[in-house]
Design a protein around this motif. Structure first.
Motif, PDB file in Angstrom:
ATOM      1  N   LEU A  76     -99.212  63.271  70.018  1.00 26.48           N
ATOM      2  CA  LEU A  76     -99.855  63.053  71.310  1.00 26.48           C
ATOM      3  C   LEU A  76     -98.893  62.379  72.281  1.00 26.48           C
ATOM      4  O   LEU A  76     -98.155  61.475  71.905  1.00 26.48           O
ATOM      5  CB  LEU A  76    -101.104  62.181  71.136  1.00 26.48           C
ATOM      6  CG  LEU A  76    -102.185  62.708  70.183  1.00 26.48           C
ATOM      7  CD1 LEU A  76    -103.341  61.724  70.127  1.00 26.48           C
ATOM      8  CD2 LEU A  76    -102.660  64.084  70.597  1.00 26.48           C
ATOM      9  N   ASP A  77     -98.911  62.814  73.518  1.00 30.44           N
ATOM     10  CA  ASP A  77     -98.129  62.178  74.580  1.00 30.44           C
ATOM     11  C   ASP A  77     -99.034  61.223  75.357  1.00 30.44           C
ATOM     12  O   ASP A  77    -100.204  61.518  75.595  1.00 30.44           O
ATOM     13  CB  ASP A  77     -97.572  63.243  75.536  1.00 30.44           C
ATOM     14  CG  ASP A  77     -96.621  64.199  74.833  1.00 30.44           C
ATOM     15  OD1 ASP A  77     -95.961  63.769  73.874  1.00 30.44           O
ATOM     16  OD2 ASP A  77     -96.548  65.375  75.244  1.00 30.44           O
ATOM     17  N   ARG A  78     -98.470  60.090  75.721  1.00 24.73           N
ATOM     18  CA  ARG A  78     -99.149  59.082  76.544  1.00 24.73           C
ATOM     19  C   ARG A  78    -100.316  58.402  75.835  1.00 24.73           C
ATOM     20  O   ARG A  78    -101.128  57.725  76.470  1.00 24.73           O
ATOM     21  CB  ARG A  78     -99.626  59.698  77.875  1.00 24.73           C
ATOM     22  CG  ARG A  78     -98.513  60.303  78.709  1.00 24.73           C
ATOM     23  CD  ARG A  78     -99.003  60.811  80.052  1.00 24.73           C
ATOM     24  NE  ARG A  78     -99.891  61.950  79.923  1.00 24.73           N
ATOM     25  CZ  ARG A  78     -99.491  63.207  79.772  1.00 24.73           C
ATOM     26  NH1 ARG A  78     -98.201  63.489  79.702  1.00 24.73           N
ATOM     27  NH2 ARG A  78    -100.361  64.183  79.704  1.00 24.73           N
ATOM     28  N   PHE A  79    -100.395  58.575  74.514  1.00 28.09           N
ATOM     29  CA  PHE A  79    -101.491  57.922  73.791  1.00 28.09           C
ATOM     30  C   PHE A  79    -101.315  56.404  73.751  1.00 28.09           C
ATOM     31  O   PHE A  79    -102.274  55.648  73.913  1.00 28.09           O
ATOM     32  CB  PHE A  79    -101.577  58.471  72.361  1.00 28.09           C
ATOM     33  CG  PHE A  79    -102.576  57.751  71.494  1.00 28.09           C
ATOM     34  CD1 PHE A  79    -103.937  57.990  71.640  1.00 28.09           C
ATOM     35  CD2 PHE A  79    -102.163  56.815  70.546  1.00 28.09           C
ATOM     36  CE1 PHE A  79    -104.859  57.318  70.850  1.00 28.09           C
ATOM     37  CE2 PHE A  79    -103.079  56.147  69.763  1.00 28.09           C
ATOM     38  CZ  PHE A  79    -104.425  56.401  69.913  1.00 28.09           C
ATOM     39  N   LYS A  80    -100.077  55.943  73.550  1.00 29.17           N
ATOM     40  CA  LYS A  80     -99.857  54.501  73.449  1.00 29.17           C
ATOM     41  C   LYS A  80    -100.156  53.795  74.759  1.00 29.17           C
ATOM     42  O   LYS A  80    -100.511  52.612  74.763  1.00 29.17           O
ATOM     43  CB  LYS A  80     -98.428  54.218  72.988  1.00 29.17           C
ATOM     44  CG  LYS A  80     -98.186  54.629  71.540  1.00 29.17           C
ATOM     45  CD  LYS A  80     -96.960  53.990  70.972  1.00 29.17           C
ATOM     46  CE  LYS A  80     -96.771  54.385  69.503  1.00 29.17           C
ATOM     47  NZ  LYS A  80     -97.746  53.719  68.633  1.00 29.17           N
ATOM     48  N   ALA A  81    -100.027  54.515  75.843  1.00 33.01           N
ATOM     49  CA  ALA A  81    -100.371  53.910  77.128  1.00 33.01           C
ATOM     50  C   ALA A  81    -101.855  53.554  77.175  1.00 33.01           C
ATOM     51  O   ALA A  81    -102.251  52.549  77.779  1.00 33.01           O
ATOM     52  CB  ALA A  81    -100.030  54.868  78.265  1.00 33.01           C
ATOM     53  N   VAL A  82    -102.684  54.364  76.541  1.00 31.71           N
ATOM     54  CA  VAL A  82    -104.128  54.069  76.480  1.00 31.71           C
ATOM     55  C   VAL A  82    -104.363  52.808  75.664  1.00 31.71           C
ATOM     56  O   VAL A  82    -105.130  51.918  76.057  1.00 31.71           O
ATOM     57  CB  VAL A  82    -104.890  55.267  75.887  1.00 31.71           C
ATOM     58  CG1 VAL A  82    -106.364  54.921  75.680  1.00 31.71           C
ATOM     59  CG2 VAL A  82    -104.749  56.487  76.785  1.00 31.71           C
ATOM     60  N   ASN A  83    -103.715  52.728  74.514  1.00 37.44           N
ATOM     61  CA  ASN A  83    -103.853  51.530  73.675  1.00 37.44           C
ATOM     62  C   ASN A  83    -103.411  50.284  74.427  1.00 37.44           C
ATOM     63  O   ASN A  83    -104.079  49.246  74.383  1.00 37.44           O
ATOM     64  CB  ASN A  83    -103.022  51.682  72.396  1.00 37.44           C
ATOM     65  CG  ASN A  83    -103.827  52.275  71.262  1.00 37.44           C
ATOM     66  OD1 ASN A  83    -105.058  52.273  71.284  1.00 37.44           O
ATOM     67  ND2 ASN A  83    -103.147  52.792  70.269  1.00 37.44           N
ATOM     68  N   ASP A  84    -102.273  50.382  75.097  1.00 37.24           N
ATOM     69  CA  ASP A  84    -101.724  49.210  75.771  1.00 37.24           C
ATOM     70  C   ASP A  84    -102.534  48.828  77.002  1.00 37.24           C
ATOM     71  O   ASP A  84    -102.672  47.646  77.324  1.00 37.24           O
ATOM     72  CB  ASP A  84    -100.261  49.469  76.171  1.00 37.24           C
ATOM     73  CG  ASP A  84     -99.359  49.625  74.956  1.00 37.24           C
ATOM     74  OD1 ASP A  84     -99.732  49.116  73.890  1.00 37.24           O
ATOM     75  OD2 ASP A  84     -98.304  50.259  75.082  1.00 37.24           O
ATOM     76  N   SER A  85    -103.086  49.819  77.687  1.00 37.24           N
ATOM     77  CA  SER A  85    -103.802  49.544  78.931  1.00 37.24           C
ATOM     78  C   SER A  85    -105.265  49.177  78.696  1.00 37.24           C
ATOM     79  O   SER A  85    -105.820  48.321  79.388  1.00 37.24           O
ATOM     80  CB  SER A  85    -103.728  50.759  79.868  1.00 37.24           C
ATOM     81  OG  SER A  85    -102.390  51.063  80.182  1.00 37.24           O
ATOM     82  N   TYR A  86    -105.899  49.820  77.721  1.00 31.92           N
ATOM     83  CA  TYR A  86    -107.343  49.647  77.529  1.00 31.92           C
ATOM     84  C   TYR A  86    -107.715  49.004  76.196  1.00 31.92           C
ATOM     85  O   TYR A  86    -108.887  48.693  75.975  1.00 31.92           O
ATOM     86  CB  TYR A  86    -108.048  51.000  77.640  1.00 31.92           C
ATOM     87  CG  TYR A  86    -107.880  51.661  78.982  1.00 31.92           C
ATOM     88  CD1 TYR A  86    -108.671  51.297  80.064  1.00 31.92           C
ATOM     89  CD2 TYR A  86    -106.924  52.652  79.178  1.00 31.92           C
ATOM     90  CE1 TYR A  86    -108.523  51.907  81.303  1.00 31.92           C
ATOM     91  CE2 TYR A  86    -106.762  53.269  80.404  1.00 31.92           C
ATOM     92  CZ  TYR A  86    -107.567  52.891  81.465  1.00 31.92           C
ATOM     93  OH  TYR A  86    -107.411  53.492  82.680  1.00 31.92           O
TER      94      TYR A  86
END
Length: 645
Positions: A248-258
């Protein structure tokens, strides 16, 4: 007591399975006993009773023995098992009545011994039948009553004391056997139910062990098993199939942001979407984290693979609802290997699909990459480099190159960056852009970091005392407590002032485990060292990290500088980043400056600290002092009247 297990078809099948092993013995006993009884009456009884009837019995019994020995119960379901049990009950009733009538018909012939033999034959035969029919309670009881009641009445009316005593003994023994048979039958039924419950529990545990609890998809263990089965089937049938690795691309951004809760909800939705395209010919599993795998059976056609990849990307690029107000948009990168074209074993297919994915993440993020001959060459080269790294004398082969960072406003050297270099006796000079990723993949990077850090500490005495010196840490270093602890120990034992040290980290290093990376950065910062965020702007979420980390310096990625003279947006972005650093009160370094025109434009945008080939290429530590003595970094470019400080 006489009923069949209509309510439990599995129990009926279990009873039939047990009976199938015992009924042949029942017919063998009947045949042997009938022949023995006929033999003792052959001279006194009519031939019909001593020859014809025994022959008919033997033929019937032989036929049934042959039938039961050849019967396969694999194709018999619960309903079929009930049908067999009914047939057995009917056959037992008929055979019991016929054998009883035949036995009693022989009684009038022969002497006292022959008559006793009739009684013995009937009693021992009914006992044997009870034992052989233990798992078929109704048939065993029916046979007992069909034989025992006529047997008892017949021999009681003979008024022969010996025969009456024998009847009494047989009745008692039969009664005891019936009690034991009923108990054993109940125990058998209970055992079958218990085994079935245990099997169901085992099946459920196996299902859970092979299922990802979050997405509901099969897990890594199940994926590997399915890959082995698919490979075996393909080898046998000569068909083709494909293995796809999905990241998955940009998945870690979800974890870090939300937060991780939102990440879990996202994975649940992803599992639901992927489940809609899974099927008999498309096996999809979650391998762990944000990685998934797919097996496309009976196809290795490139067009079909690309169509599957496009459908997959379409599903994952549609927005996901994280909560009532937040939507997340992600994507995926896909690597594919095909059998038999690019791999002959399950391990090869898995690794080559994973390598294709890795190559895609590095160079073609968000695309589907099919393993090719070019990637095969890369694998061989990487394997060669990895083997050379493992066999290398790192102490002598690794060295550091130093590139200056110039303060363009004061015409002084602000700092140096220490850059890893490897000179292999076997391969020659290997670029750090090549060997560092391989070292990370081979779990060698931590050792390499410690070797280089020791050289770094030794080299600090040869760098101008007023200059800071940067040292790069990889994602593996930031996430290795043992490595960071060793770095702390080495720094304390070196006598080097920590304020001269700048640890440089990249945004991709933070993506691996941001919380642990942030903790490590704070630990290093508390020792008195500085922290620089390298390649700033190359990632998609750098701004999300800046306010959460203890940073002293931000280095603007060279990608903005390379096109600064011809781009309308690059100067604006650089100016914004410079202003951001100023507002955050952190130093700002612009990397990759190679021409005077670039320098002039950067200075007009407010840049101060500059790094690039315009001033110097990375050099050995032995050359640093001489370079400082003979070079005024900006004299020939901007300020001919100033001296290098």
């Amino acid at each position: 007591m006489f009923g069949l297990p209509y309510h439990d078809l599995d129990l009926a099948h279990a009873q039939l399975t047990a009976l199938a092993r015992q009924i042949p013995m029942l017919f063998i006993i009947l045949t042997a006993n009938a022949l023995a009884l006929a033999a003792t009456h052959i001279e006194t009884a009519p031939p019909f009773l001593t020859i014809v009837m025994p022959i008919v019995f033997c033929l019937i019994c032989a036929h049934r023995v042959r039938f039961w020995r050849r019967l396969s119960l694999r194709s018999v379901d619960g309903v079929g098992a009930l049908h067999f049990l009914k047939t057995i009950t009917f056959a037992v009733a008929v055979l019991g009545a016929v054998f009883t009538a035949w036995s009693l018909a022989l009684y009038p012939y022969g002497d006292a011994y022959a008559r006793c033999h009739v009684a013995f034959y009937m009693s021992i035969t009914v006992i044997s039948c009870i034992l052989c029919l233990t798992q078929h309670r109704s048939a065993a009881l029916l046979l007992t009553f069909l034989v025992l009641i006529p047997f008892t009445i017949f021999f009681l009316i003979t008024e022969n004391l010996v025969l009456i005593a024998m009847v009494a003994n047989v009745v008692v023994v039969t009664w005891g056997l019936i009690i034991i048979m009923l108990r054993n039958n109940h125990s058998f039924d209970t055992l079958v139910v218990a085994q079935r419950s245990a099997q169901r529990l085992s099946d459920e545990n196996l299902r859970l062990a092979q299922q990802d609890g979050l997405t509901g998809l099969p897990n890594r263990r199940r994926f590997i098993a399915e890959l082995d089965d698919t490979l075996a089937a393909a080898q046998q049938s000569g068909t083709c199939f494909a293995v796809a690795m999905i990241d998955l691309d940009r998945f870690k951004a979800v974890n870090d942001s939300y937060g991780h809760g939102a990440g879990d909800r996202l994975l649940e939705q992803i599992g639901g979407r992927l489940g809609t395209i899974a099927g008999a010919d498309r096996f999809i599993a979650r391998l762990g984290g944000d990685e998934f795998g797919a097996i496309l059976k009976d196809t290795a056609d490139e067009a079909a693979i690309l169509a599957f990849g496009a459908r997959l990307q379409e599903l994952l690029e549609a927005p996901f609802a994280l909560n009532a107000t937040a939507l997340a948009t992600i994507g995926c990168s896909i690597g594919v290997a095909t059998y038999p074209q690019t791999g002959q074993t399950a391990e090869d297919l898995f690794e080559r699909a994973d390598y294709a994915l890795y190559d895609g993440k590095q160079h073609r993020k968000g695309e589907i990459v099919l393993f090719s001959q070019a990637l095969e060459t890369q694998i061989r080269t990487s394997s060669q480099i990895e083997q050379a790294l493992r066999n290398a004398d790192l102490e002598s082969e690794l060295w550091l190159a130093f590139q200056p960072i110039v303060d363009a406003t004061t015409n002084r050297i602000h700092a140096f960056e220490a850059l890893a270099r490897w000179e292999s006796p076997e391969l020659g000079a290997v670029s750090p852009g090549v060997f560092i990723p391989i070292a990370e993949h081979a779990q060698l990077i931590n050792h390499i970091t410690l070797v280089l850090f020791a050289k770094y500490l030794d080299a600090l005495s040869l760098v101008p005392a007023t200059a800071l010196v940067g040292f790069n840490l990889s994602a593996h270093d930031l996430n290795s407590r043992a490595t960071i602890t060793k770095i702390q120990e080495m720094l304390r034992g070196s006598g080097v002032n920590p304020s001269r040290i700048v640890f440089e980290i990249t945004e991709t290093a933070l993506l691996r485990d941001f919380d642990l990376a942030a903790e490590t950065i704070e630990t290093l910062h508390d020792m008195g060292t500085s922290i620089a965020l390298d390649d700033f702007g190359a990632g998609f979420s750098s701004l999300g990290y800046v306010h959460r980390l203890k940073l002293d310096k931000i280095k603007i990625d060279r990608g903005f500088v390379s096109d600064i003279e011809h781009s309308d947006t690059a100067p604006k972005i650089i100016r914004s980043l410079i202003d951001l650093c100023r507002n955050l009160e952190v130093s700002c370094v612009v990397e990759g400056v190679e021409t005077p025109a670039q320098l002039t434009l950067l200075l007009s945008l407010g840049a101060k600290l500059i790094q690039g080939y315009l001033f110097a290429k990375p050099m050995r530590i032995e050359a640093v002092a001489a370079w400082c003595e003979r070079t005024n970094p900006l004299a020939s470019l901007m300020y001919p009247d100033r001296l290098c400080g």
